[in-house]
Write an enzyme that holds these catalytic residues in place. Structure first.
Site, PDB file in Angstrom:
ATOM      1  N   GLY A  97       0.869  -1.198  -0.066  1.00  0.00           N
ATOM      2  CA  GLY A  97       0.156  -0.059   0.019  1.00  0.00           C
ATOM      3  C   GLY A  97       0.920   1.147   0.031  1.00  0.00           C
ATOM      4  O   GLY A  97       2.030   1.164   0.565  1.00  0.00           O
ATOM      5  N   ASN A  98       0.202   2.302  -0.464  1.00  0.00           N
ATOM      6  CA  ASN A  98       0.961   3.565  -0.503  1.00  0.00           C
ATOM      7  C   ASN A  98       0.076   4.781  -0.673  1.00  0.00           C
ATOM      8  O   ASN A  98      -1.074   4.467  -1.316  1.00  0.00           O
ATOM      9  CB  ASN A  98       2.005   3.628  -1.490  1.00  0.00           C
ATOM     10  CG  ASN A  98       1.577   3.011  -2.793  1.00  0.00           C
ATOM     11  OD1 ASN A  98       0.701   3.518  -3.661  1.00  0.00           O
ATOM     12  ND2 ASN A  98       2.007   1.678  -3.313  1.00  0.00           N
ATOM     13  N   SER A 144       9.727   3.217  -0.164  1.00  0.00           N
ATOM     14  CA  SER A 144       9.341   1.885  -0.730  1.00  0.00           C
ATOM     15  C   SER A 144      10.088   1.190   0.438  1.00  0.00           C
ATOM     16  O   SER A 144      11.244   1.265   1.035  1.00  0.00           O
ATOM     17  CB  SER A 144      10.229   1.589  -1.838  1.00  0.00           C
ATOM     18  OG  SER A 144      10.056   0.332  -2.260  1.00  0.00           O
ATOM     19  N   GLY A 145       9.147   0.043   1.061  1.00  0.00           N
ATOM     20  CA  GLY A 145       9.686  -0.702   1.777  1.00  0.00           C
ATOM     21  C   GLY A 145      10.054  -0.366   3.347  1.00  0.00           C
ATOM     22  O   GLY A 145      10.695  -1.355   3.989  1.00  0.00           O
ATOM     23  N   SER A 168       8.011   4.866  -3.195  1.00  0.00           N
ATOM     24  CA  SER A 168       7.315   3.864  -3.684  1.00  0.00           C
ATOM     25  C   SER A 168       7.356   3.303  -5.003  1.00  0.00           C
ATOM     26  O   SER A 168       7.480   4.097  -5.907  1.00  0.00           O
ATOM     27  CB  SER A 168       5.759   4.076  -3.260  1.00  0.00           C
ATOM     28  OG  SER A 168       4.912   2.928  -3.793  1.00  0.00           O
ATOM     29  N   SER A 169       7.506   2.095  -5.222  1.00  0.00           N
ATOM     30  CA  SER A 169       7.433   1.866  -6.750  1.00  0.00           C
ATOM     31  C   SER A 169       6.291   2.146  -7.581  1.00  0.00           C
ATOM     32  O   SER A 169       6.398   2.115  -8.829  1.00  0.00           O
ATOM     33  CB  SER A 169       7.661   0.203  -6.954  1.00  0.00           C
ATOM     34  OG  SER A 169       6.898  -0.317  -6.018  1.00  0.00           O
ATOM     35  N   ASP A 170       5.165   2.372  -6.809  1.00  0.00           N
ATOM     36  CA  ASP A 170       3.870   2.736  -7.550  1.00  0.00           C
ATOM     37  C   ASP A 170       4.027   4.372  -7.872  1.00  0.00           C
ATOM     38  O   ASP A 170       2.970   4.688  -8.507  1.00  0.00           O
ATOM     39  CB  ASP A 170       2.866   2.479  -6.875  1.00  0.00           C
ATOM     40  CG  ASP A 170       2.590   0.941  -6.888  1.00  0.00           C
ATOM     41  OD1 ASP A 170       2.778   0.254  -7.908  1.00  0.00           O
ATOM     42  OD2 ASP A 170       1.934   0.418  -5.730  1.00  0.00           O
ATOM     43  N   HIS A 192      -3.286   3.635  -2.587  1.00  0.00           N
ATOM     44  CA  HIS A 192      -3.456   2.206  -3.063  1.00  0.00           C
ATOM     45  C   HIS A 192      -3.246   1.369  -2.364  1.00  0.00           C
ATOM     46  O   HIS A 192      -2.361   1.445  -1.298  1.00  0.00           O
ATOM     47  CB  HIS A 192      -2.309   2.200  -4.291  1.00  0.00           C
ATOM     48  CG  HIS A 192      -2.148   0.879  -4.990  1.00  0.00           C
ATOM     49  ND1 HIS A 192      -3.235  -0.107  -5.296  1.00  0.00           N
ATOM     50  CD2 HIS A 192      -1.032   0.112  -4.841  1.00  0.00           C
ATOM     51  CE1 HIS A 192      -2.704  -1.051  -5.696  1.00  0.00           C
ATOM     52  NE2 HIS A 192      -1.578  -1.397  -5.351  1.00  0.00           N
ATOM     53  N   HIS A 245      -3.974  -3.380  -1.268  1.00  0.00           N
ATOM     54  CA  HIS A 245      -4.502  -4.634  -1.715  1.00  0.00           C
ATOM     55  C   HIS A 245      -5.452  -5.191  -0.718  1.00  0.00           C
ATOM     56  O   HIS A 245      -5.519  -6.254  -0.112  1.00  0.00           O
ATOM     57  CB  HIS A 245      -3.345  -5.526  -1.816  1.00  0.00           C
ATOM     58  CG  HIS A 245      -2.206  -5.279  -3.098  1.00  0.00           C
ATOM     59  ND1 HIS A 245      -1.361  -5.946  -3.397  1.00  0.00           N
ATOM     60  CD2 HIS A 245      -2.199  -4.333  -3.688  1.00  0.00           C
ATOM     61  CE1 HIS A 245      -0.603  -5.443  -4.560  1.00  0.00           C
ATOM     62  NE2 HIS A 245      -1.335  -4.457  -4.571  1.00  0.00           N
ATOM     63  N   ASP A 250     -23.506   7.133  -1.805  1.00  0.00           N
ATOM     64  CA  ASP A 250     -23.081   8.364  -1.242  1.00  0.00           C
ATOM     65  C   ASP A 250     -21.689   8.703  -1.808  1.00  0.00           C
ATOM     66  O   ASP A 250     -21.310   9.788  -1.740  1.00  0.00           O
ATOM     67  CB  ASP A 250     -22.950   7.885   0.158  1.00  0.00           C
ATOM     68  CG  ASP A 250     -24.386   8.261   1.145  1.00  0.00           C
ATOM     69  OD1 ASP A 250     -25.014   9.013   0.353  1.00  0.00           O
ATOM     70  OD2 ASP A 250     -24.292   7.774   2.252  1.00  0.00           O
ATOM     71  N   HIS A 284      -5.349  -6.886 -10.161  1.00  0.00           N
ATOM     72  CA  HIS A 284      -4.285  -6.073  -9.129  1.00  0.00           C
ATOM     73  C   HIS A 284      -5.138  -5.573  -7.947  1.00  0.00           C
ATOM     74  O   HIS A 284      -5.146  -6.451  -6.770  1.00  0.00           O
ATOM     75  CB  HIS A 284      -3.671  -4.996  -9.878  1.00  0.00           C
ATOM     76  CG  HIS A 284      -2.470  -4.372  -9.198  1.00  0.00           C
ATOM     77  ND1 HIS A 284      -1.742  -3.371  -9.862  1.00  0.00           N
ATOM     78  CD2 HIS A 284      -2.209  -4.299  -7.802  1.00  0.00           C
ATOM     79  CE1 HIS A 284      -0.969  -2.729  -8.815  1.00  0.00           C
ATOM     80  NE2 HIS A 284      -1.187  -3.266  -7.626  1.00  0.00           N
ATOM     81  N   TYR A 325     -26.362  17.506   2.499  1.00  0.00           N
ATOM     82  CA  TYR A 325     -25.993  16.607   3.478  1.00  0.00           C
ATOM     83  C   TYR A 325     -24.590  17.146   4.055  1.00  0.00           C
ATOM     84  O   TYR A 325     -23.843  17.868   3.655  1.00  0.00           O
ATOM     85  CB  TYR A 325     -25.449  15.236   2.887  1.00  0.00           C
ATOM     86  CG  TYR A 325     -25.364  14.336   3.876  1.00  0.00           C
ATOM     87  CD1 TYR A 325     -26.373  13.543   4.368  1.00  0.00           C
ATOM     88  CD2 TYR A 325     -24.014  13.987   4.309  1.00  0.00           C
ATOM     89  CE1 TYR A 325     -26.126  12.741   5.345  1.00  0.00           C
ATOM     90  CE2 TYR A 325     -23.668  13.105   5.228  1.00  0.00           C
ATOM     91  CZ  TYR A 325     -24.950  12.448   5.739  1.00  0.00           C
ATOM     92  OH  TYR A 325     -24.582  11.428   6.857  1.00  0.00           O
TER      93      TYR A 325
HETATM   94 ZN   LIG Z   1      -0.273  -2.843  -5.989  1.00  0.00          ZN
END
Ligand SMILES: [Zn+2]
Length: 241
Positions: free
Chosen positions: A27-28, A44-45, A73-75, A94, A96, A119, A168, A226
């Site tokens: 996640g990131n 990353s990591g 992050s690699s993303d 992001h 999983h 909503d 993914h 709302y």
């Molecule tokens: Zn991913």
């Protein structure tokens, strides 16, 4: 540099952990300063429990590191494509997370079965097409961004604050990084509810446009009522019906 944004993006990343959306370092989340054209993203990591604002990485929109000693992050390239394409978004998350990822792996959009979903999304949560072998082999993370953009086409990204990348997992976004993390949690919740809905009734039908529009527009339309007026789109815990 960008100390407040670093702290905000760190909290957004920790929100993903607090909401049970990430395992280990999966996640990131990132945020962007539009004035400066700079993105702050998780390194990353690095384990979340050890993460400090100074560990976050500042890059420009081309992915050049402007400040930071760690690899981003690699993303990052996926985030950059989305920031460039959708100027209205200020943060991306992001994960999983299990149920949203299960829908992504099934390559199925999530139908809008009820008002919790309506909503936040003005229709089904879309799923991208699969990526080609070439898209995967070359510039995979950038092409992940492109496949998201192709799926959303010209839609208002904030009207659909998330998507499933086929095989993914989910990407979510919002006006800032913590709103993106909030939307990632909402996306996981509606993915879970939709899964159970179909388990109880395999022929359950999506809500009609009257209910969809009523719920979506009362929070997001120009006559939204709302919440507390100007705060109608605010990231907050709300009394859901
Ligand atoms: Zn991913």
């Amino acid at each position: 540099m960008l100390q407040r944004l670093r702290e905000h993006v760190l909290e957004a990343n920790l929100d993903l952990v607090r909401q049970g959306l990430v395992l280990y370092t999966f996640g990131n989340a990132s945020g962007i300063s539009r004035e400066e054209g700079l993105v702050v993203i998780k390194p990353s990591g690095v384990p979340y429990k050890d993460m400090r604002p100074e560990h976050l990485v500042v890059t420009d929109l081309l992915g050049n590191i402007v400040e930071g000693h760690l690899r981003p992050s690699s993303d990052l390239p996926t985030h950059l494509v989305l920031y460039k394409q959708f100027p209205e978004i200020g943060g991306i998350a992001h994960t999983h997370s299990e149920y949203a990822t299960a829908w992504a792996q099934s390559c199925k959009p999530i139908p809008c079965f009820g008002t919790t979903h309506a909503d936040y999304f003005d229709g089904p949560v879309p799923v991208t097409a699969g990526m080609t072998d070439q898209e995967i082999a070359e510039d995979y993370e950038t092409n992940t961004g492109h496949v998201i953009v192709r799926t959303l086409q010209q839609t208002d990204a904030l009207a659909n604050p998330g998507i499933l990348v086929a095989s993914h997992g989910p990407f979510a976004w919002g006006k800032d990084a913590r709103t993106a993390a909030h939307n990632a949690a909402i996306l996981e919740a509606i993915a879970r509810m939709a899964y159970f809905t179909l388990g109880i009734n395999a022929t359950a039908q999506p809500v009609g446009s009257a209910l969809l529009n009523k719920h979506y527009l009362r929070k997001h339309g120009k006559n939204a009522y709302y919440g507390q007026a100007a705060d109608a789109n605010k990231n907050e815990d709300e009394d859901k019906r």
